[in-house]
Write an enzyme that holds these catalytic residues in place. Structure first.
Site, PDB file in Angstrom:
ATOM      1  CG  MET A  48      48.074  46.468 -17.303  1.00  0.00           C
ATOM      2  SD  MET A  48      48.978  47.633 -16.256  1.00  0.00           S
ATOM      3  CE  MET A  48      49.298  46.579 -14.846  1.00  0.00           C
ATOM      4  CG  ASP A  50      51.920  39.878 -20.826  1.00  0.00           C
ATOM      5  OD1 ASP A  50      51.417  39.480 -19.764  1.00  0.00           O
ATOM      6  OD2 ASP A  50      52.088  39.140 -21.814  1.00  0.00           O
ATOM      7  CD  GLN A  66      49.077  42.354 -24.484  1.00  0.00           C
ATOM      8  OE1 GLN A  66      48.499  41.336 -24.834  1.00  0.00           O
ATOM      9  NE2 GLN A  66      49.417  43.300 -25.353  1.00  0.00           N
ATOM     10  CD1 TRP A  74      44.029  38.863 -21.469  1.00  0.00           C
ATOM     11  CD2 TRP A  74      42.420  37.912 -22.693  1.00  0.00           C
ATOM     12  NE1 TRP A  74      44.531  38.649 -22.728  1.00  0.00           N
ATOM     13  CE2 TRP A  74      43.557  38.067 -23.499  1.00  0.00           C
ATOM     14  CE3 TRP A  74      41.283  37.350 -23.257  1.00  0.00           C
ATOM     15  CZ2 TRP A  74      43.601  37.669 -24.831  1.00  0.00           C
ATOM     16  CZ3 TRP A  74      41.315  36.948 -24.580  1.00  0.00           C
ATOM     17  CH2 TRP A  74      42.458  37.104 -25.358  1.00  0.00           C
ATOM     18  CB  SER A 109      53.220  40.808 -25.387  1.00  0.00           C
ATOM     19  OG  SER A 109      52.340  40.843 -24.285  1.00  0.00           O
ATOM     20  NE  ARG A 175      51.320  34.069 -26.463  1.00  0.00           N
ATOM     21  CZ  ARG A 175      50.702  32.895 -26.464  1.00  0.00           C
ATOM     22  NH1 ARG A 175      50.139  32.448 -27.588  1.00  0.00           N
ATOM     23  NH2 ARG A 175      50.630  32.160 -25.376  1.00  0.00           N
ATOM     24  CD  GLU A 227      52.338  33.404 -22.497  1.00  0.00           C
ATOM     25  OE1 GLU A 227      51.349  33.613 -23.215  1.00  0.00           O
ATOM     26  OE2 GLU A 227      52.333  33.541 -21.254  1.00  0.00           O
TER      27      GLU A 227
END
Length: 496
Positions: A48, A50, A66, A74, A109, A175, A227
Site C-alpha cells: 500500500m 498513497d 494505492q 510496488w 492517485s 498525475r 506529487e
C-alpha cells in the site's frame, strides 16, 4: 448496499479491524506481530502507498489507497478500499478500482467528491453521485486523467465510459488530480501535479475541463518531483479565509527522501498567490507523505482532516514487514495559527483520538525515572514541558534497542534518533531533526503517539510535527528520563 451497511454496522464500536485481527493471525513467525499498528490503517496483506479518493458520506469515512494485490512491493497498482465510522477502527473492503493492463493502465492517485447538485448528471436514484478523479498510467508510462462514478454512496464503482477526460499534454509526470467545488465561481477546480509544478483546471460538470494556469516553477522546494497536491480554504485565528496548497515531493525532504511542503495564500478560482517565499514543511519526519484531505465534511464543522502514507520511498519496498508494507498516519486536523506574526499550518491528531483513550498512569518525569509502557495497545503520551530548556527521553525495547527523543528550546530543535532502534537498513537508521517552527511557552506540551511500528510526535498540538516508523525486535516496554533540565514535567499516559 443494505447488506454492506449491515456488515459495517459494528465498525467504530469496538469491533476489530482487518489490521488487528485477521491480518495478525495471517502473519508468519518471521514477521513480529507487534509491528502491525492497531489504530492506523494498514492492509491485511500486500503493498500500500498513497491515500486516495477520501470522501465522507452517510456517517462513513471512505479511504481508498494505492494497492498492489499481487505482492508486497510496488507493482500492479489498483485502488484499495477501507472504511471507518470513527477514524480509528478500520475495515478493509474489496478492491474498488482495478488496473487495466490492456487498456489505460494502472490506477494511480487522485481524489473524490460528492456531487451534491448532480452537476455531472451521473445521479441514479436518491443518492448524490460520488465522482473519483484519478490518473491512468499505461504500459508506455503515459499518464492521463480519468473518472469513476459511485451511485450508492461510495461502495461500488464504475469507470467512466469516455475516459480519459484530460489527455496528456506531453508531460512525463502528469498525475494525482484533486478536485473541489469552488463556491464563489460555481465551478469544480482541479489541482494536478505536472513535473516541477501544479496545474489548475476548472469544469462545470467534472467531464469537460479547461486549463487555467500553473504554480510553482519558482516557488517551494524542487529537490524532486512534485506529487499529490491538495488545495483548500481554512480560517485564520481572526476568522479570515486563506487557501492552503499541499505538495508532496520525492526526493528532497528535510530529512531525506519523501516529504510534504505547504503554501498559504489566496485563490480566486483561477490563480493561487502565496503570501510567503520560504519553504515550509507540514511534518519534518521521514514518514508522512502524499497526505490529502477528506471531501464531504463541509457540513460537519467544515473540518479539514488529512491522512498520509506512513513510509518513505528511500526504504518503503524494503521494510521488514514482508507480508504487508505500508500504513497510514493517524488522521489529523489541519488548522492555521499565528506565531510572531507569521501565519502557519498545524496538524494534530483528530479529536476522536482523545475521545477513545483511557488513562493508564500519570506522574512526574524526573531524571532517572523509568515508566513501564503497557503492551498490546496503542499509546498516547502527553508531557507538560512548558518553556524548559531541555528534555531527553529514551524509549527502550528488549536488550539494547532504543529510540532517543530530545526536545531542546535552547537549540530550537526536536530530535528523534532511531539508529539503535532495531532494523536500521536502507537508510532508516538515522537521526531525524525538526526545527521548532514556533515558540515554546509555559503551557507547551510534548505528545507522543506510539502504535506498533509507528511513532508520531507533536509539539503544542502539531505546530511542530515529526512522524517516523521503526522496527524493534520487541515492543517498546520502558520510558526512561535521561535529562529534564530546569523542570520535572508532569505526564499522562493513555491507551487507545
Amino acid at each position: 448496499m443494505q447488506i454492506m451497511e449491515q456488515d459495517f454496522a459494528t465498525a467504530g464500536s469496538g469491533a476489530p479491524s482487518v489490521s488487528e485481527d485477521c491480518a495478525r493471525k495471517a502473519l508468519p513467525e518471521r514477521v513480529p506481530s507487534h509491528w502491525r499498528p492497531r489504530r492506523h490503517f494498514s492492509p491485511a496483506r500486500n503493498w500500500m502507498n498513497d491515500p486516495n479518493g477520501m470522501v465522507y458520506l452517510d456517517g462513513v469515512f471512505h479511504l481508498f489507497f494505492q494497492y498492489n494485490p499481487g505482492g508486497s512491493v510496488w507493482g500492479d497498482i489498483h485502488w484499495g478500499h477501507a472504511v471507518s465510522r470513527d477514524l480509528l477502527h478500520w475495515q478493509e473492503k474489496p478492491v474498488a478500482l482495478a488496473s487495466e493492463p490492456d487498456g489505460l493502465g494502472m490506477i494511480f492517485s487522485g481524489g473524490a467528491v460528492v456531487d451534491w447538485e448532480n452537476t455531472s448528471g451521473f445521479q441514479r436514484g436518491e443518492n448524490p453521485p460520488v465522482v473519483a478523479t484519478f490518473t491512468h498510467h499505461d504500459g508506455n508510462g503515459v499518464q492521463v486523467q480519468s473518472l469513476a462514478i459511485s451511485t450508492d454512496g461510495g461502495w461500488r464503482w464504475e469507470k467512466y465510459a469516455d475516459n480519459p477526460v484530460i489527455p496528456n499534454p506531453g508531460i512525463k509526470d502528469f498525475r494525482d488530480p484533486k478536485v473541489f467545488w469552488h463556491a464563489s465561481s460555481r465551478r469544480w477546480v482541479m489541482v494536478l501535479a505536472a513535473g516541477d509544478r501544479v496545474h489548475f483546471y476548472r469544469s462545470r460538470d467534472l467531464k469537460e475541463w479547461e486549463f487555467l494556469g500553473d504554480f510553482g516553477e519558482k516557488a517551494g522546494d524542487h529537490g524532486g518531483v512534485w506529487e499529490c497536491p491538495d488545495l483548500f480554504p481554512l480560517k485564520t485565528p481572526e476568522g479570515e479565509e486563506r487557501w492552503c496548497l499541499l505538495v508532496s515531493i520525492n526526493p528532497g525532504g528535510p530529512n531525506g527522501g519523501s516529504a510534504t511542503q505547504y503554501f498559504i495564500g489566496d485563490f480566486d478560482g483561477e490563480r493561487f498567490v502565496p503570501e510567503h517565499q520560504e519553504v515550509r514543511w507540514l511534518d519534518y519526519g521521514t514518514d508522512n507523505y502524499a497526505g490529502v484531505t477528506w471531501d464531504g465534511l463541509q457540513g460537519r464543522g467544515d473540518r479539514r482532516i488529512l491522512v498520509g502514507w506512513m513510509s518513505n520511498w528511500d526504504y518503503a519496498n524494503k521494510v521488514p514487514t514482508e507480508i504487508w508494507r505500508g500504513a497510514m498516519t493517524l488522521p489529523r486536523e489541519l488548522y492555521l495559527y499565528r506565531d510572531q506574526e507569521r501565519l502557519l499550518l498545524g496538524n494534530r491528531p483528530v479529536t476522536e483520538v482523545q475521545v477513545a483513550r483511557t488513562l493508564h498512569s500519570e506522574g512526574v518525569l524526573e531524571r532517572g525515572k523509568v515508566v513501564q509502557l503497557p503492551g498490546g495497545n496503542a499509546l498516547d503520551l502527553s508531557i507538560s514541558v512548558g518553556s524548559a530548556p531541555e528534555l531527553e527521553l529514551e524509549f527502550l525495547a528488549g536488550d539494547g534497542e532504543r529510540l532517543l527523543l530530545t526536545l531542546s528550546r535552547e537549540r530550537g530543535v526536536l530530535l528523534l534518533d532511531r539508529r539503535e532502534s532495531g532494523w536500521v537498513e536502507e537508510g532508516l537508521g538515522r537521526e531525524i531533526r525538526a526545527p521548532l517552527v514556533h515558540s515554546l511557552n509555559r503551557d507547551s506540551e510534548l505528545r507522543v503517539v506510539i502504535d506498533g511500528s509507528a511513532m508520531e510526535i507533536f509539539v503544542d498540538g502539531g505546530k511542530t510535527a515529526l512522524t517516523a516508523v521503526f522496527f524493534s525486535s520487541e515492543p517498546l516496554s520502558r520510558l526512561a528520563v535521561l535529562r529534564a533540565a530546569g523542570l520535572s514535567p508532569a505526564y499522562s499516559l493513555y491507551t487507545i
